[in-house]
Write an enzyme that holds these catalytic residues in place. Structure first.
Site, PDB file in Angstrom:
ATOM      1  N   LYS A 147      33.310  48.127  32.271  1.00 53.32           N
ATOM      2  CA  LYS A 147      34.511  47.381  31.497  1.00 53.32           C
ATOM      3  C   LYS A 147      35.626  47.131  32.834  1.00 53.32           C
ATOM      4  O   LYS A 147      36.358  48.175  33.037  1.00 53.32           O
ATOM      5  CB  LYS A 147      35.016  47.903  30.393  1.00 53.32           C
ATOM      6  CG  LYS A 147      36.101  47.228  29.860  1.00 53.32           C
ATOM      7  CD  LYS A 147      36.413  47.775  28.447  1.00 53.32           C
ATOM      8  CE  LYS A 147      37.561  48.743  28.577  1.00 53.32           C
ATOM      9  NZ  LYS A 147      38.896  48.001  28.904  1.00 53.32           N
TER      10      LYS A 147
ATOM     11  N   ASP B 153      37.496  42.269  30.577  1.00 55.23           N
ATOM     12  CA  ASP B 153      38.236  42.524  29.207  1.00 55.23           C
ATOM     13  C   ASP B 153      39.687  41.756  29.413  1.00 55.23           C
ATOM     14  O   ASP B 153      40.480  42.536  29.906  1.00 55.23           O
ATOM     15  CB  ASP B 153      38.389  44.180  29.057  1.00 55.23           C
ATOM     16  CG  ASP B 153      38.894  44.404  27.807  1.00 55.23           C
ATOM     17  OD1 ASP B 153      39.310  43.584  27.045  1.00 55.23           O
ATOM     18  OD2 ASP B 153      39.407  45.645  27.627  1.00 55.23           O
TER      19      ASP B 153
ATOM     20  N   LYS C 157      41.004  39.519  27.104  1.00 55.38           N
ATOM     21  CA  LYS C 157      41.454  39.188  26.124  1.00 55.38           C
ATOM     22  C   LYS C 157      42.312  37.770  25.756  1.00 55.38           C
ATOM     23  O   LYS C 157      43.408  37.571  25.859  1.00 55.38           O
ATOM     24  CB  LYS C 157      42.357  40.169  25.416  1.00 55.38           C
ATOM     25  CG  LYS C 157      41.591  41.521  25.200  1.00 55.38           C
ATOM     26  CD  LYS C 157      42.457  42.534  24.332  1.00 55.38           C
ATOM     27  CE  LYS C 157      42.083  43.824  24.454  1.00 55.38           C
ATOM     28  NZ  LYS C 157      41.793  44.694  25.692  1.00 55.38           N
ATOM     29  N   LEU C 158      41.281  36.642  26.105  1.00 61.04           N
ATOM     30  CA  LEU C 158      42.053  35.469  26.277  1.00 61.04           C
ATOM     31  C   LEU C 158      42.640  34.901  25.224  1.00 61.04           C
ATOM     32  O   LEU C 158      42.389  34.983  23.976  1.00 61.04           O
ATOM     33  CB  LEU C 158      41.149  34.185  26.809  1.00 61.04           C
ATOM     34  CG  LEU C 158      40.545  34.554  28.006  1.00 61.04           C
ATOM     35  CD1 LEU C 158      39.447  33.340  28.361  1.00 61.04           C
ATOM     36  CD2 LEU C 158      40.995  34.908  29.139  1.00 61.04           C
TER      37      LEU C 158
ATOM     38  N   ASP D  76      45.315  31.587  24.172  1.00 61.64           N
ATOM     39  CA  ASP D  76      46.090  30.274  24.781  1.00 61.64           C
ATOM     40  C   ASP D  76      45.568  29.100  23.753  1.00 61.64           C
ATOM     41  O   ASP D  76      45.022  29.091  22.907  1.00 61.64           O
ATOM     42  CB  ASP D  76      45.973  29.890  26.226  1.00 61.64           C
ATOM     43  CG  ASP D  76      47.126  29.641  26.853  1.00 61.64           C
ATOM     44  OD1 ASP D  76      47.791  28.563  26.281  1.00 61.64           O
ATOM     45  OD2 ASP D  76      47.644  30.106  27.957  1.00 61.64           O
ATOM     46  N   ILE D  77      45.944  27.897  24.310  1.00 65.29           N
ATOM     47  CA  ILE D  77      45.609  26.691  23.617  1.00 65.29           C
ATOM     48  C   ILE D  77      44.167  26.499  24.034  1.00 65.29           C
ATOM     49  O   ILE D  77      43.759  26.932  25.141  1.00 65.29           O
ATOM     50  CB  ILE D  77      46.484  25.354  23.850  1.00 65.29           C
ATOM     51  CG1 ILE D  77      46.498  25.263  25.415  1.00 65.29           C
ATOM     52  CG2 ILE D  77      48.080  25.651  23.451  1.00 65.29           C
ATOM     53  CD1 ILE D  77      47.032  23.806  25.785  1.00 65.29           C
TER      54      ILE D  77
ATOM     55  N   THR E  23      42.900  25.389  27.675  1.00 64.37           N
ATOM     56  CA  THR E  23      43.470  26.220  28.591  1.00 64.37           C
ATOM     57  C   THR E  23      42.281  27.464  28.544  1.00 64.37           C
ATOM     58  O   THR E  23      42.021  27.849  29.579  1.00 64.37           O
ATOM     59  CB  THR E  23      44.686  26.663  28.381  1.00 64.37           C
ATOM     60  OG1 THR E  23      45.729  25.589  28.612  1.00 64.37           O
ATOM     61  CG2 THR E  23      44.982  27.555  29.468  1.00 64.37           C
TER      62      THR E  23
ATOM     63  N   THR F 163      43.443  48.265  18.180  1.00 65.79           N
ATOM     64  CA  THR F 163      43.585  49.677  17.540  1.00 65.79           C
ATOM     65  C   THR F 163      44.945  50.097  17.531  1.00 65.79           C
ATOM     66  O   THR F 163      45.245  51.339  16.770  1.00 65.79           O
ATOM     67  CB  THR F 163      42.325  50.415  18.327  1.00 65.79           C
ATOM     68  OG1 THR F 163      42.324  50.202  19.363  1.00 65.79           O
ATOM     69  CG2 THR F 163      40.988  50.185  17.645  1.00 65.79           C
TER      70      THR F 163
ATOM     71  N   ARG G 297      38.252  58.008  29.164  1.00 65.61           N
ATOM     72  CA  ARG G 297      38.564  59.159  29.797  1.00 65.61           C
ATOM     73  C   ARG G 297      37.519  60.365  29.712  1.00 65.61           C
ATOM     74  O   ARG G 297      37.362  61.016  30.732  1.00 65.61           O
ATOM     75  CB  ARG G 297      39.971  59.575  28.831  1.00 65.61           C
ATOM     76  CG  ARG G 297      41.020  58.677  29.687  1.00 65.61           C
ATOM     77  CD  ARG G 297      42.280  58.846  28.780  1.00 65.61           C
ATOM     78  NE  ARG G 297      42.108  57.962  27.573  1.00 65.61           N
ATOM     79  CZ  ARG G 297      42.946  57.550  26.547  1.00 65.61           C
ATOM     80  NH1 ARG G 297      44.146  58.321  26.768  1.00 65.61           N
ATOM     81  NH2 ARG G 297      42.768  56.880  25.810  1.00 65.61           N
TER      82      ARG G 297
HETATM   83  O1  C5P Z   1      39.846  56.330  27.682  1.00 67.30           O
HETATM   84  P1  C5P Z   1      39.216  55.730  26.519  1.00 67.30           P
HETATM   85  O2  C5P Z   1      37.811  56.102  26.290  1.00 67.30           O
HETATM   86  O3  C5P Z   1      40.107  55.837  25.188  1.00 67.30           O
HETATM   87  O4  C5P Z   1      39.219  54.277  27.014  1.00 67.30           O
HETATM   88  C1  C5P Z   1      39.004  53.250  25.936  1.00 67.30           C
HETATM   89  C2  C5P Z   1      39.272  51.769  26.758  1.00 67.30           C
HETATM   90  O5  C5P Z   1      38.942  50.698  25.770  1.00 67.30           O
HETATM   91  C3  C5P Z   1      40.531  51.312  27.360  1.00 67.30           C
HETATM   92  O6  C5P Z   1      40.153  50.705  28.542  1.00 67.30           O
HETATM   93  C4  C5P Z   1      41.391  50.844  26.561  1.00 67.30           C
HETATM   94  O7  C5P Z   1      42.327  50.014  27.064  1.00 67.30           O
HETATM   95  C5  C5P Z   1      39.931  49.963  25.838  1.00 67.30           C
HETATM   96  N1  C5P Z   1      40.537  49.286  24.391  1.00 67.30           N
HETATM   97  C6  C5P Z   1      40.915  50.368  23.334  1.00 67.30           C
HETATM   98  N2  C5P Z   1      41.199  49.627  22.311  1.00 67.30           N
HETATM   99  C7  C5P Z   1      41.046  48.270  22.087  1.00 67.30           C
HETATM  100  C8  C5P Z   1      40.816  47.555  22.765  1.00 67.30           C
HETATM  101  C9  C5P Z   1      40.593  48.061  24.261  1.00 67.30           C
HETATM  102  O8  C5P Z   1      40.924  51.647  23.466  1.00 67.30           O
HETATM  103  N3  C5P Z   1      41.194  47.991  20.765  1.00 67.30           N
END
Ligand code: C5P
Length: 230
Positions: A30, A59, A61-62, A64-65, A68, A118, A208
């Site tokens: 990702k 990732d 997350k577009l 816009d109109i 675009t 989230t 992580r």
């Molecule tokens: O480190 P961790 O496992 O928490 O990473 C989750 C990944 O998913 C991060 O890149 C975070 O930006 C992404 N993400 C998220 N919640 C969302 C959308 C993306 O945690 N709703």
């Protein structure tokens, strides 16, 4: 289930070193805002050079109109990435514009829609959307399905409801996965691999717990073993 590793380290060098340590595995990578804004197309090419079978989820997350967004979707398709996402709240017309534009690409990337971020708590979410997170996520999933998208980004806890409202084949990509119950960090609701399987998650996203582990490749090995036996 197919594992997706979040490349969230602070520099291209660190992300590429992580990717190199995982080159034996044909997994999803990702690439988010930070890495793409800083390192761009060459970063994606460098990942593919490490393992041509890595699949790339861009990732961005577009939102816009419609015209675009369709233009951006076409540029993303030209990058030969395997998946990208838009915000469902951009609406049906934007979804149709994106999917129509991608129809010219026989190997188009998968397109997912973000339902509810989230990071929202219920009160802040309702200030904008005037509905509960759960009901809005379901409504956004239905809209995405009806407009030909391939799936949604949602929490593992919504995956089952999304599929019930759409189709078993409608994909769910879920961040906040702690494969074996590791530290949640700043994630509010975390799910183990076992729970993700029960909820029908297609793509668990793990950041992580992998890149902070002293031995990321061993960790990925353990995750993949569990995925293949679940
Ligand atoms: O480190 P961790 O496992 O928490 O990473 C989750 C990944 O998913 C991060 O890149 C975070 O930006 C992404 N993400 C998220 N919640 C969302 C959308 C993306 O945690 N709703």
């Amino acid at each position: 289930m197919e594992l997706c590793v979040a490349l969230d380290l602070p520099s291209a060098e660190e992300n590429l070193a992580l990717a190199k340590s995982l080159k034996a595995y044909d997994i999803w990578m990702k690439v988010g805002f930070r890495a793409y804004i800083r390192d761009g197309k060459t970063f994606i090419e460098a990942l593919k050079a490490i393992n041509p079978k890595f699949k790339i989820f861009l990732d961005l997350k577009l939102y816009d109109i419609p015209n675009t967004m369709a233009d951006a979707a076409e540029e993303i398709a030209k990058l030969s990435v395997d998946m990208f996402n838009i915000h469902a709240s951009a609406g049906s017309v934007a979804m149709q514009a994106v999917m129509q534009r991608l129809a010219n690409y026989p190997n188009r990337p998968l397109v997912l829609a973000v339902t509810a971020l989230t990071s929202f708590d219920e009160a802040n979410f309702q200030m904008i959307y005037e509905k509960s997170i759960e009901s809005k996520a379901e409504q956004f999933a239905k809209m995405s399905y009806e407009n030909g998208l391939d799936g949604v980004v949602c929490s593992a806890f919504e995956s089952r409801a999304v599929k019930a409202a759409t189709s078993e084949h409608f994909l769910t990509l879920c961040p906040g996965i702690r494969p074996f119950g590791e530290d949640a960090g700043d994630q509010q609701r975390v799910a183990t691999l076992e729970l993700a399987r029960q909820e029908g998650v297609d793509y668990p996203v793990v950041g992580r717990p992998i890149y902070k582990d002293p031995n990321p490749s061993q960790k990925v090995d353990e995750i993949l073993k569990v995925i293949t036996t679940l």
